[in-house]
Design a protein around this motif. Sequence first.
Motif, PDB file in Angstrom:
ATOM      1  N   HIS A   1      33.515  45.952  31.168  1.00  0.00           N
ATOM      2  CA  HIS A   1      33.520  44.730  31.965  1.00  0.00           C
ATOM      3  C   HIS A   1      34.961  44.322  32.246  1.00  0.00           C
ATOM      4  CE1 HIS A   1      29.475  44.584  30.209  1.00  0.00           C
ATOM      5  NE2 HIS A   1      29.139  43.805  31.211  1.00  0.00           N
ATOM      6  N   MET A   2      35.162  43.562  33.314  1.00  0.00           N
ATOM      7  CA  MET A   2      36.478  43.060  33.655  1.00  0.00           C
ATOM      8  C   MET A   2      36.341  41.774  34.457  1.00  0.00           C
ATOM      9  SD  MET A   2      37.746  45.521  36.783  1.00  0.00           S
ATOM     10  CE  MET A   2      39.126  44.425  37.202  1.00  0.00           C
ATOM     11  N   ILE A   3      37.479  41.132  34.678  1.00  0.00           N
ATOM     12  CA  ILE A   3      37.522  39.908  35.469  1.00  0.00           C
ATOM     13  C   ILE A   3      38.093  40.203  36.846  1.00  0.00           C
ATOM     14  CG2 ILE A   3      38.531  37.600  35.669  1.00  0.00           C
ATOM     15  CD1 ILE A   3      36.445  37.842  33.453  1.00  0.00           C
ATOM     16  N   LEU A   4      37.420  39.701  37.870  1.00  0.00           N
ATOM     17  CA  LEU A   4      37.942  39.694  39.238  1.00  0.00           C
ATOM     18  C   LEU A   4      38.122  38.239  39.629  1.00  0.00           C
ATOM     19  CD1 LEU A   4      38.596  40.942  42.033  1.00  0.00           C
ATOM     20  CD2 LEU A   4      36.131  40.842  42.533  1.00  0.00           C
ATOM     21  N   ALA A   5      39.332  37.871  40.040  1.00  0.00           N
ATOM     22  CA  ALA A   5      39.638  36.470  40.331  1.00  0.00           C
ATOM     23  C   ALA A   5      40.315  36.360  41.687  1.00  0.00           C
ATOM     24  CB  ALA A   5      40.526  35.883  39.234  1.00  0.00           C
ATOM     25  N   ALA A   6      39.515  36.394  42.742  1.00  0.00           N
ATOM     26  CA  ALA A   6      40.039  36.244  44.103  1.00  0.00           C
ATOM     27  C   ALA A   6      40.168  34.750  44.401  1.00  0.00           C
ATOM     28  CB  ALA A   6      39.114  36.923  45.103  1.00  0.00           C
ATOM     29  N   GLY A   7      41.342  34.202  44.174  1.00  0.00           N
ATOM     30  CA  GLY A   7      41.533  32.758  44.245  1.00  0.00           C
ATOM     31  C   GLY A   7      41.748  32.207  45.633  1.00  0.00           C
ATOM     32  N   ASN A   8      41.919  33.073  46.632  1.00  0.00           N
ATOM     33  CA  ASN A   8      42.072  32.590  48.007  1.00  0.00           C
ATOM     34  C   ASN A   8      41.534  33.636  48.977  1.00  0.00           C
ATOM     35  OD1 ASN A   8      44.241  34.512  48.539  1.00  0.00           O
ATOM     36  ND2 ASN A   8      45.583  33.138  47.378  1.00  0.00           N
ATOM     37  N   ASP A   9      41.508  33.282  50.242  1.00  0.00           N
ATOM     38  CA  ASP A   9      40.906  34.162  51.261  1.00  0.00           C
ATOM     39  C   ASP A   9      41.687  35.459  51.424  1.00  0.00           C
ATOM     40  OD1 ASP A   9      39.079  32.133  51.631  1.00  0.00           O
ATOM     41  OD2 ASP A   9      40.108  31.295  53.389  1.00  0.00           O
ATOM     42  N   SER A  10      43.008  35.391  51.306  1.00  0.00           N
ATOM     43  CA  SER A  10      43.824  36.591  51.442  1.00  0.00           C
ATOM     44  C   SER A  10      43.524  37.577  50.318  1.00  0.00           C
ATOM     45  CB  SER A  10      45.300  36.206  51.430  1.00  0.00           C
ATOM     46  OG  SER A  10      46.117  37.344  51.456  1.00  0.00           O
ATOM     47  N   GLN A  11      43.407  37.079  49.109  1.00  0.00           N
ATOM     48  CA  GLN A  11      43.100  37.965  47.990  1.00  0.00           C
ATOM     49  C   GLN A  11      41.719  38.585  48.143  1.00  0.00           C
ATOM     50  OE1 GLN A  11      43.695  35.423  44.613  1.00  0.00           O
ATOM     51  NE2 GLN A  11      45.931  35.570  44.698  1.00  0.00           N
ATOM     52  N   PHE A  12      40.757  37.817  48.645  1.00  0.00           N
ATOM     53  CA  PHE A  12      39.429  38.385  48.863  1.00  0.00           C
ATOM     54  C   PHE A  12      39.477  39.478  49.926  1.00  0.00           C
ATOM     55  CE2 PHE A  12      35.241  38.326  51.024  1.00  0.00           C
ATOM     56  CZ  PHE A  12      34.479  38.809  49.970  1.00  0.00           C
ATOM     57  N   LYS A  13      40.254  39.261  50.973  1.00  0.00           N
ATOM     58  CA  LYS A  13      40.394  40.268  52.022  1.00  0.00           C
ATOM     59  C   LYS A  13      40.998  41.550  51.458  1.00  0.00           C
ATOM     60  CE  LYS A  13      42.593  41.094  56.505  1.00  0.00           C
ATOM     61  NZ  LYS A  13      43.492  40.526  57.548  1.00  0.00           N
ATOM     62  N   HIS A  14      42.043  41.404  50.625  1.00  0.00           N
ATOM     63  CA  HIS A  14      42.667  42.585  50.025  1.00  0.00           C
ATOM     64  C   HIS A  14      41.694  43.311  49.107  1.00  0.00           C
ATOM     65  CE1 HIS A  14      46.380  41.690  51.882  1.00  0.00           C
ATOM     66  NE2 HIS A  14      46.773  40.723  51.069  1.00  0.00           N
ATOM     67  N   PHE A  15      40.851  42.559  48.390  1.00  0.00           N
ATOM     68  CA  PHE A  15      39.853  43.200  47.543  1.00  0.00           C
ATOM     69  C   PHE A  15      38.892  44.026  48.382  1.00  0.00           C
ATOM     70  CE2 PHE A  15      35.391  42.903  46.211  1.00  0.00           C
ATOM     71  CZ  PHE A  15      35.425  43.774  45.134  1.00  0.00           C
ATOM     72  N   CYS A  16      38.398  43.432  49.463  1.00  0.00           N
ATOM     73  CA  CYS A  16      37.432  44.131  50.309  1.00  0.00           C
ATOM     74  C   CYS A  16      38.034  45.403  50.893  1.00  0.00           C
ATOM     75  CB  CYS A  16      36.953  43.207  51.428  1.00  0.00           C
ATOM     76  SG  CYS A  16      35.981  41.802  50.844  1.00  0.00           S
TER      77      CYS A  16
END
Length: 384
Positions: free
Chosen positions: A252-267
Amino acid sequence: MAGPLEGIKVLDLSRVLAGPWAAQTLADLGADVVKVERPGAGDDTRQWGPPYFKDGNREISAYFMTANRGKRSVTADMRTPEGQEFIKKLAARADIVVENFKVGGLEKYGLDYTSLKAINPGLIYCSITGFGQTGPYAKRAGYDLIIQAMGGLMSITGEPDDVPGGGPQRAGVAVSDLFTGLYSTIGILGALHHRNVSGEGQHIDVALLDTQVAMLANQASSYLVSGTPPERQGNSHPSIVPYQSFATKDGHMILAAGNDSQFKHFCEAAGMPDLASDERYSTNPNRVAHRAELVPIVASIMKGKTTEEWITVLEGVGVPCGAINKLDAVFANEQVKARGVELLLEDKMPSVANPIKMSGTPLEFTKAPPHLGADTEDVMKELG
């Protein structure tokens, strides 16, 4: 080099965790802390074990070690006139007293604030209790677990009732005690500055319940604004998505996309760039609104790689993430090692460093938690 509180004398009349944690913090900052303990027994936590650390022919509990570094230990029976007189002499030369007896518990011994203020008008006297010096619960005893429950923390900690393992949970460490100890230290330092300006001491009243409610932070504020009590939701965040734990191929791990830019980079890193441009998920408020659809999609993606693979990929594109470590991995971590978090006091006893780093007056950790009464003779000589 001397610590920032070099020359400050602290009389520690507390036991267990919240009070000792405050006094240890003052010791870490350079104050001379004298801990008064019951003859033959000492602080309750001396018996809270196993485990015990073997120090020569004597043992010391790991729990006691947690909150008593840097102090000197003296024994005195405050039920006797001799013990009371000894403690009063210590108070007469002290700058600070820390105690966590029940409300009124020290008055019968002449060791309450009013009595000691008459001896030492500049004294800063910090009383730590479960519920404070006033109010209908003032006489009650308060323990961390009770306060976590009454103060609302357990109502927002744990999985929801309708999922396996659901139900209220306490935090894994005594956070109510620890936060109360730190708030007490902050209050003491504020009072110390005030005394330096005015010459006046004062009484500080810190309660576990007050602290617990205060440290609810955004959860308390959200309730006061909305009128709706927050519910338990496991490791997810009420206001940010995705910001939680996810299963990977090997753990298990933590994913913490705290803003829209970070979510975009994750995707993009996950090979699903269209997910970030979907109107339902393109902004954080929309992701929160569509949590039920988005989280299963992210969960299925996360299972495709190991934790280490994800960390390598996501750190490469600036997406906050981290492994869920057991303590062996914590103390083996290269960053933890680089920061000097683990200590060996007097070259043998393990401890965890105070996290405050100061450039001008760095904290030093040289004295291990004392054995019961180890410093009584020296302190009595100092008092004449």
